[in-house]
Design an enzyme around this catalytic site. Structure first.
Site, PDB file in Angstrom:
ATOM      1  N   GLY A  55      -2.618   1.209   2.012  1.00 50.27           N
ATOM      2  CA  GLY A  55      -1.696   1.484   0.902  1.00 50.27           C
ATOM      3  C   GLY A  55      -1.228   2.928   0.873  1.00 50.27           C
ATOM      4  N   CYS A  56      -2.151   3.836   1.111  1.00 50.24           N
ATOM      5  CA  CYS A  56      -1.823   5.266   1.075  1.00 50.24           C
ATOM      6  C   CYS A  56      -0.876   5.639   2.210  1.00 50.24           C
ATOM      7  CB  CYS A  56      -3.103   6.095   1.122  1.00 50.24           C
ATOM      8  SG  CYS A  56      -4.182   5.773  -0.296  1.00 50.24           S
ATOM      9  N   THR A  57      -1.049   5.010   3.351  1.00 52.16           N
ATOM     10  CA  THR A  57      -0.160   5.264   4.489  1.00 52.16           C
ATOM     11  C   THR A  57       1.246   4.751   4.187  1.00 52.16           C
ATOM     12  OG1 THR A  57      -1.996   5.207   6.043  1.00 52.16           O
ATOM     13  CG2 THR A  57       0.204   4.812   6.955  1.00 52.16           C
ATOM     14  N   ALA A 117       2.833   7.225   1.669  1.00 48.56           N
ATOM     15  CA  ALA A 117       3.181   8.500   2.316  1.00 48.56           C
ATOM     16  C   ALA A 117       4.386   8.331   3.240  1.00 48.56           C
ATOM     17  CB  ALA A 117       1.989   9.040   3.095  1.00 48.56           C
TER      18      ALA A 117
END
Length: 157
Positions: free
Chosen positions: A45-47, A50
């Site tokens: 999710g964070c990738t 970003a």
């Protein structure tokens, strides 16, 4: 009650960037700033989130927006994450989670049906005068969120 309130001044902070240099919200006075809080570098999710900000980078720059990503990861982790995905914006380290707590991005959340403490994926758009323009307190879809932030900023200009 949210620690960040739309229409009020954003809480000030100073955190180290990936190289250990101090970065303060006050450094960007007079500019639009998007501060987004995320759980961990290089997780799915964070990738997606970003890379979404990266993919909208030209439009964000055209709108004069500074993007700051904040997690509890180390500077070394941030360096690897930014290099791996060619992230053009600054990642900041909040090891003790004090800034996250002050900004309402750390606290109780549900994970796999259990109540736990952790980083709450959230984003705050701070205007040139330091006032909170919009607060996304809980981001549901990390992949679609950067486009929603850009749309809100574009509508606000």
């Amino acid at each position: 009650m949210a620690a960040v309130t739309e229409g009020r001044k954003a809480p000030s902070f100073t955190l180290p960037d990936a190289a250990g240099r101090p970065v303060s919200l006050a450094d960007f006075k007079g500019q639009e700033v998007v501060v987004y809080f995320y759980p961990r570098d290089d997780t799915p999710g964070c990738t997606k989130e970003a890379c979404g900000f990266r993919d909208h980078w030209k439009e964000l720059q055209k709108a004069g927006v500074v993007v700051l990503g904040v997690s509890a990861d180390s500077g070394e982790s941030h360096k690897k994450f930014a290099a791996k995905y060619r992230l053009p914006f600054t990642l900041l380290t909040d090891r003790d989670r004090k800034v996250m707590t002050a900004w309402g991005a750390y606290g109780d959340k549900m994970m796999y049906g259990k109540k736990t403490k952790g980083v709450i994926r959230s984003t705050v758009w701070v205007g040139p005068d330091g006032t909170v323009q919009k607060h996304w307190a809980r981001v549901a879809d990390a992949a679609k969120h950067p486009a929603a932030v850009l749309e809100a900023i574009s509508d606000g200009h």
